[in-house]
Design a protein around this motif. Structure first.
Motif, PDB file in Angstrom:
ATOM      1  N   ILE A 145       0.829  -1.212   0.000  1.00 35.55           N
ATOM      2  CA  ILE A 145       0.000   0.000   0.000  1.00 35.55           C
ATOM      3  C   ILE A 145       0.866   1.266   0.000  1.00 35.55           C
ATOM      4  CG2 ILE A 145      -1.721   1.346   1.300  1.00 35.55           C
ATOM      5  CD1 ILE A 145      -2.761  -1.360   2.427  1.00 35.55           C
ATOM      6  N   TYR A 146       1.867   1.284   0.895  1.00 36.33           N
ATOM      7  CA  TYR A 146       2.575   2.547   1.142  1.00 36.33           C
ATOM      8  C   TYR A 146       3.950   2.660   0.474  1.00 36.33           C
ATOM      9  CZ  TYR A 146      -1.142   3.234   4.506  1.00 36.33           C
ATOM     10  OH  TYR A 146      -2.374   3.388   5.082  1.00 36.33           O
ATOM     11  N   ARG A 162      -2.186  10.641   5.817  1.00 33.25           N
ATOM     12  CA  ARG A 162      -2.225   9.556   4.840  1.00 33.25           C
ATOM     13  C   ARG A 162      -0.869   9.237   4.239  1.00 33.25           C
ATOM     14  NH1 ARG A 162      -7.673  10.071   1.220  1.00 33.25           N
ATOM     15  NH2 ARG A 162      -9.161  10.028   2.939  1.00 33.25           N
ATOM     16  N   ASP A 206      -6.670  -0.987   2.471  1.00 32.86           N
ATOM     17  CA  ASP A 206      -6.205  -0.199   3.621  1.00 32.86           C
ATOM     18  C   ASP A 206      -7.028  -0.488   4.874  1.00 32.86           C
ATOM     19  OD1 ASP A 206      -4.256   1.739   4.461  1.00 32.86           O
ATOM     20  OD2 ASP A 206      -5.888   3.163   4.717  1.00 32.86           O
ATOM     21  N   ARG A 259      -6.105  -2.466   9.200  1.00 35.16           N
ATOM     22  CA  ARG A 259      -6.637  -1.707  10.347  1.00 35.16           C
ATOM     23  C   ARG A 259      -7.635  -2.549  11.156  1.00 35.16           C
ATOM     24  NH1 ARG A 259      -5.232   3.723   9.542  1.00 35.16           N
ATOM     25  NH2 ARG A 259      -4.588   4.203   7.408  1.00 35.16           N
TER      26      ARG A 259
END
Length: 540
Positions: free
Chosen positions: A51-52, A120, A211, A215
């Motif tokens: 994702i990041y 973000r 995402d 979490r």
């Protein structure tokens, strides 16, 4: 004054009752949460990388840089180490019960906060995650000495080992629970949000909804802890703390009469100064050093050495999973599918070797004793590590992977039916009541230090000796084979350090810690293990 100690004899000789199981469930759910929270991060680190840290045009999915990966995986260990020392000390100062609620609330708040982010950008998301993972670890650290101490002080001497082991065995269910929940969440998201494999569409393989997956997995860790908060608050303080540290035998007796639903009674109803003892030495005294110094060295060194071996399993876990096809190459999957495959592999390992090992300890520890189980565990781990290391080239050839997996699983099994359980149990039994939680905290913190060496030292050590073949961002290491040889030696040292730790099977806590040896000159005549109470069981 021997009559005043009737409450402790009643505890030692009490038949197994409902309150024992209640205590196991309350302390055990804390451990279930600890394991879930500590181990669930390994399920989502690959997803965080995708994702990041996606790089446009790369042939491989994004992955966390080595320093970020080390921070995300290791920050909770740092918090745990600090929490074990701090809450261990606080548990002896303020009492087990008061501190027990604090650790649980900290774990609940930080589990939820771990899934939230300030911003973000990759840097802010990962910084927020690391900050709350540290404090989550701090709360988890407190659970180690407190859960062990509470269970040992509630239990009778015949089944004490099994009860403390049962609390620790909940760790296995926590790892299992984390894996199963991640499978359910990833499968649900996979079904709802279809995505191609990375090699087909690099950007499209990671759907925006991915995402939420990591979490949700992290935040759900708060639920089992919250479920037991009410019951933790209702538990009375342990009778041993109230009688031996707070010096209020009358209160201890009243608490235990309520819990055990029996009339214990004492000859004298003196609320304070009921126990006058010359055994009031502190941790940093010559008396402690001469009486328990070697014991503390034994519990610290064995836990430290065990955790080096136990946490360095990441060293070859990914190789095993890839070799036997449990986890295909990352580029052949989309982001959520990868979470599913990793969770499935971790769940299978937990089901086949981790959980059974814990329960073998529960059933056998009060029959064959702590010393034998720890010695056997370390010895077998040494043998299997050498068996993996010496013919390492043989295991890398196709067709030989099954043998490698079997030996790897047996190493896990004997860690759990062995020192992983006993290093948790013994420090809760062999030290005096007023230092029990502190000494357990120090021993556990030594273990977490070993965990850091195992998880991160070996991540670098196990890299190939040829720098060009090392993982991106890592320097050259000594290779997997040499790392396995080092681990075999570590287990051998653990076997030798086991001889520093006394056997505590079948003895009362006061007999093991020698709190029943009081000075005649001081006028104290408390002999707990040989009190006039006829219900006390003989030491076997």
């Amino acid at each position: 004054m021997a009559g005043d100690m009737t409450v402790l004899n009643a505890l030692d000789s009490a038949k197994t009752q409902w309150y024992h199981f209640t205590a196991i469930i309350i302390a055990g759910m804390g451990f279930f949460t600890d394991a879930y929270d500590l181990f669930c991060i390994s399920l989502v680190t690959k997803l965080l990388g995708r994702i990041y840290y996606h790089v446009d045009g790369s042939s491989k999915p994004g992955s966390l840089p080595p320093n970020v990966s080390a921070a995300v995986n290791g920050v909770a260990f740092c918090g745990t180490l600090a929490g074990q020392l701090f809450f261990g000390w606080l548990g002896d100062k303020m009492g087990r019960k008061k501190v027990y609620g604090m650790t649980l609330m900290l774990m609940c708040i930080c589990s939820i906060a771990s899934g939230l982010s300030f911003g973000r950008e990759p840097k802010t998301v990962l910084t927020t995650l690391c900050f709350f993972r540290f404090w989550l670890g701090f709360g988890i650290g407190g659970d180690y000495p407190l859960s062990a101490t509470i269970m040992s002080e509630y239990a009778n001497k015949k089944t004490r080992g099994a009860f403390i082991a049962a609390v620790f065995a909940m760790q296995g269910f926590g790892i299992l629970g984390g894996g199963i929940f991640a499978i359910i969440v990833s499968a649900a998201f996979q079904a709802s949000f279809k995505a191609p494999a990375y090699e087909v569409d690099a950007v499209g393989s990671t759907v925006p909804q991915a995402d939420y997956v990591w979490r949700i997995i992290l935040m759900v860790g708060a639920i089992p802890a919250l479920l037991t908060y009410y019951w933790r608050m209702k538990m009375p303080e342990t009778a041993r703390y109230t009688a031996l540290v707070a010096k209020n035998v009358q209160q201890a007796t009243a608490d235990m009469e309520k819990v055990m639903q029996v009339e214990i009674g004492t000859e004298k109803k003196e609320p304070t100064s009921a126990v006058k003892s010359n055994n009031e030495f502190g941790l940093f005294t010559k008396q402690f050093l001469s009486r328990h110094g070697l014991h503390l060295l034994g519990t610290c060194s064995t836990w430290f050495l065990l955790d080096i071996a136990y946490y360095s399993q990441n060293l070859f876990q990914k190789d095993i999973f890839s070799a036997i096809g449990w986890i295909p190459a990352a580029k052949t999957m989309n982001a959520i599918e990868e979470v599913y495959k990793i969770a499935r592999a971790q769940t299978l390992i937990a089901l086949c070797s981790t959980v059974p090992g814990y329960w073998f300890t529960v059933f056998l520890i009060d029959r064959i004793g702590r010393f034998i189980i720890q010695l056997l565990g370390f010895s077998m781990m040494t043998v299997f590590m050498f068996a993996l290391a010496i013919p390492y080239d043989h295991w890398t050839h196709p067709g030989n992977h099954i043998g490698f997996v079997v030996l790897y699983s047996l190493t896990f099994f004997f860690a759990n039916f062995g020192p992983n359980a006993t290093t948790f149990i013994v420090p809760a039994e062999i030290f005096p009541a007023r230092l029990r939680s502190t000494c357990h905290g120090i021993s556990a913190a030594s273990g977490k230090l070993g965990a850091m060496v195992g998880a991160f030292g070996f991540l670098y050590l196990a890299q190939p000796q040829d720098k060009t073949k090392a993982d991106a961002g890592y320097p050259a290491g000594i290779g997997v084979r040499n790392s396995l040889l080092v681990l075999a030696v570590v287990n051998l040292l653990g076997t030798l350090c086991t001889f520093l730790v006394p056997e505590s099977k079948g003895k009362s806590l006061e007999e093991i810690s020698r709190e029943n040896e009081d000075s005649d000159e001081a006028g104290a005549q408390v002999d707990i293990s040989h009190s006039s109470d006829s219900r006390t069981l003989p030491v076997k």
